[in-house]
Design a protein around this motif. Structure first.
Motif, short mmCIF file in Angstrom:
data_model
loop_
_atom_site.label_atom_id
_atom_site.label_comp_id
_atom_site.label_asym_id
_atom_site.label_seq_id
_atom_site.Cartn_x
_atom_site.Cartn_y
_atom_site.Cartn_z
N ARG A 1 -7.82 12.89 2.86
CA ARG A 1 -7.00 11.95 3.63
C ARG A 1 -7.37 11.97 5.11
NH1 ARG A 1 -1.15 13.72 2.90
NH2 ARG A 1 -0.82 11.95 4.29
N LEU B 1 -3.74 8.87 10.75
CA LEU B 1 -2.74 9.79 10.19
C LEU B 1 -1.98 10.50 11.30
CD1 LEU B 1 -4.20 11.60 7.06
CD2 LEU B 1 -2.59 9.72 7.19
N GLU C 1 -0.31 5.68 2.27
CA GLU C 1 -0.15 6.01 3.68
C GLU C 1 0.77 5.00 4.35
OE1 GLU C 1 -1.21 8.75 4.55
OE2 GLU C 1 -2.75 9.21 3.10
N TYR D 1 -8.89 8.62 7.04
CA TYR D 1 -8.06 7.86 7.97
C TYR D 1 -8.10 8.40 9.40
CZ TYR D 1 -6.22 5.81 3.71
OH TYR D 1 -6.11 5.16 2.51
#
Length: 530
Positions: free
Chosen positions: A328, A336, A154, A332
């Motif tokens: 994901r 994100l 990321e 996060y």
């Protein structure tokens, strides 16, 4: 008498030493070793006999001699420099750390990075050092070749912290690569999160459709709860078992009774905060997976060990992408969304990018500014509003463009050597004689986004080429056939309706007109060399 250099003398049986009065004295004894000091008191040093003082003592020797042996005065005080305090020395610089990053051609480049350098900052540094044409859509990947695992770091992850979790004896490496699909689920959420995989418990607001729910959740930096069957590799066994999983904010769960989601049937599997999700490459060969759509989760703070891997297999690429994207987003969250907004703002500052500036809906500025026009009337041009009429106008314009090009190529003063038919070999989207499977793998590595393409030589048809194009998370293949018209050689994909003098012209045409393709060519699949 035998002496050893230093402040002590080794005296053995039958040897002699001279005392202060000058008499020789025999030392009697058996096999004992006696250490006698050379001097009892600090002697007076004669200026005519300089004493050698070694300056390369270690720290331990200096502390030993200073505490056990009387200090020896300096015979040349006028030549000695003033003492230097250790605290006054400049500290060693630890501001930069050296990391090694690999390109897709297996060549590497060493880069000095700051201790808190993020993956985004390292990518921008590599873009400048490698003289890449555009600034965005690059990614840093964590690759485990022996285990077939890879994941995209990321943008906010600290590179040195990621490296600290690696095993010193492993073959883990960082790879610099294009990745157009890093934030694609923000642009096309309904494609990445199909309605059949959204858990009913996630729809807390009545009267809201599935697409509206997904849009609302993504804007807030979260994700809908995901459910569905996955095949799991059983521990210490080669067999695979089909299990129903639920992915929620609180973690990953599986049902021990079919697809029941009752609390008494749910079994806690893992905490998302301590997990990283990886794509598995060549899962059939390495782990005996039933299908190619394999991914795995593992603890993020421990070195990669085979016993810690939980290998999962989906039924298709859309299902696998949905699960990995949800992992994901749940891990996060809002971060994100911030990374995506930062990527968009950075892209808007670079309109000269070759791929074009990206907009919210995923279109470039040049593509979004194109509209269908009709100039056949006497009153001037008009914008075509009817989609069917616009598609018909697009086909007619494509055929008219082809006729103009054919007329230009038939002119007698045309320099035939200006654009040879082999001009495609120098283009970044041409990949020679790669296989169909390898072409799909190249497109998958750089992101399954609409318009990702490459051209390769056909392995089944001589002198033909294949256009491999990604559309709706699938790679489609179109045969490009050579043909002759009026004594000239052309290429076509629609049985001669539209002709092109070379592959470069074919690509340039389909970057503006879809033709027989489901989407325009947007992102060339290129190999990065550092």
């Amino acid at each position: 008498m035998m002496e050893v250099a230093g402040p002590w003398t080794e005296v053995f049986e039958g040897s002699e030493r001279t005392d202060a009065s000058g008499r020789a004295e025999t030392l009697l004894g058996s096999s004992t070793l006696t250490l006698a000091p050379l001097v009892a008191d600090p002697p007076s040093v004669r200026r005519s006999q300089p004493i050698l003082i070694t300056s390369n003592r270690t720290k331990g020797e200096e502390s030993f001699s200073s505490s056990s042996v009387p200090s020896i005065p300096n015979p040349f005080p006028e030549l000695s420099s003033p003492p230097v305090l250790i605290s006054s020395l400049p500290p060693q610089s630890n501001d930069k750390h050296l990391i090694k990053v690999y390109g897709e051609d297996s060549h590497s480049r060493s880069v000095w990075v700051a201790p808190r350098a993020t993956a985004r900052e390292v990518c921008h540094m590599l873009v400048q050092t490698a003289h890449c044409s555009d600034q965005e859509n690059w990614a840093l990947l964590e690759l485990h070749p022996a285990l077939g695992l890879e994941r995209c770091l990321e943008d906010h992850e600290v590179v040195l912290q990621v490296q600290a979790t690696w095993s010193l004896k492993g073959d883990t490496r960082l790879v610099f690569r294009k990745n157009y699909a890093k934030y694609e689920f923000f642009r096309k959420p309904t494609l990445f999160f199909p309605e059949c995989m959204i858990s009913d418990s996630a729809d807390v607001s009545k009267g809201m459709t599935s697409s509206e729910l997904i849009q609302d959740l993504l804007k807030s930096g979260t994700c809908p709860e995901i459910q569905g069957f996955l095949q799991v590799k059983e521990s210490s066994r080669k067999s695979w078992k089909k299990v129903y999983f639920f992915l929620r904010r609180s973690g990953l769960y599986c049902s021990n009774k079919g697809s029941s989601k009752e609390p008494r049937h749910l079994q806690y599997v893992a905490d998302l905060e301590d997990l990283n999700v990886y794509t598995v490459v060549n899962g059939r060969k390495l782990y005996g997976a039933p299908l190619d759509f394999t991914f795995c989760i593992k603890p993020s703070r421990n070195p990669v060990r085979t016993q810690d891997l939980r290998i999962l297999c989906a039924d298709n690429e859309q299902t696998r992408t949905c699960w990995t994207s949800a992992f994901r987003l749940f891990k996060y969250g809002k971060q994100l969304q911030c990374n995506y907004q930062l990527s968009k703002s950075a892209a808007k500052l670079k309109p000269q990018s070759r791929e074009g500036t990206r907009l919210t809906d995923g279109k470039s500025k040049s593509e979004a500014s194109l509209v269908a026009m009709d100039f056949s009337g006497k009153a001037g041009g008009r914008v075509i509003q009817n989609p069917t009429e616009a598609q018909s106008a697009e086909r007619e314009e494509g055929q008219a463009w082809r006729r103009r090009e054919a007329l230009r190529c038939s002119l007698p003063n045309l320099n035939s050597g200006a654009r040879p038919t082999s001009i495609h070999k120098s283009q970044p989207w041409f990949h020679g004689g790669v296989s169909r499977k390898e072409a799909q793998r190249l497109i998958e590595k750089q992101g399954l986004v609409d318009g990702m393409f490459l051209i390769r030589e056909s392995q089944q048809h001589a002198q033909c080429f294949v256009l491999s194009l990604c559309y709706k998370l699938k790679t489609k293949h179109y045969l490009v056939i050579p043909c002759e018209d009026g004594g000239r050689k052309y290429f076509t994909m629609d049985d001669g309706v539209t002709l092109f003098i070379d592959l470069l012209q074919l690509v340039e045409f389909h970057q503006i007109n879809k033709g027989i393709l489901p989407v325009c060519l947007k992102h060339p699949c290129v190999c990065v060399a550092l």
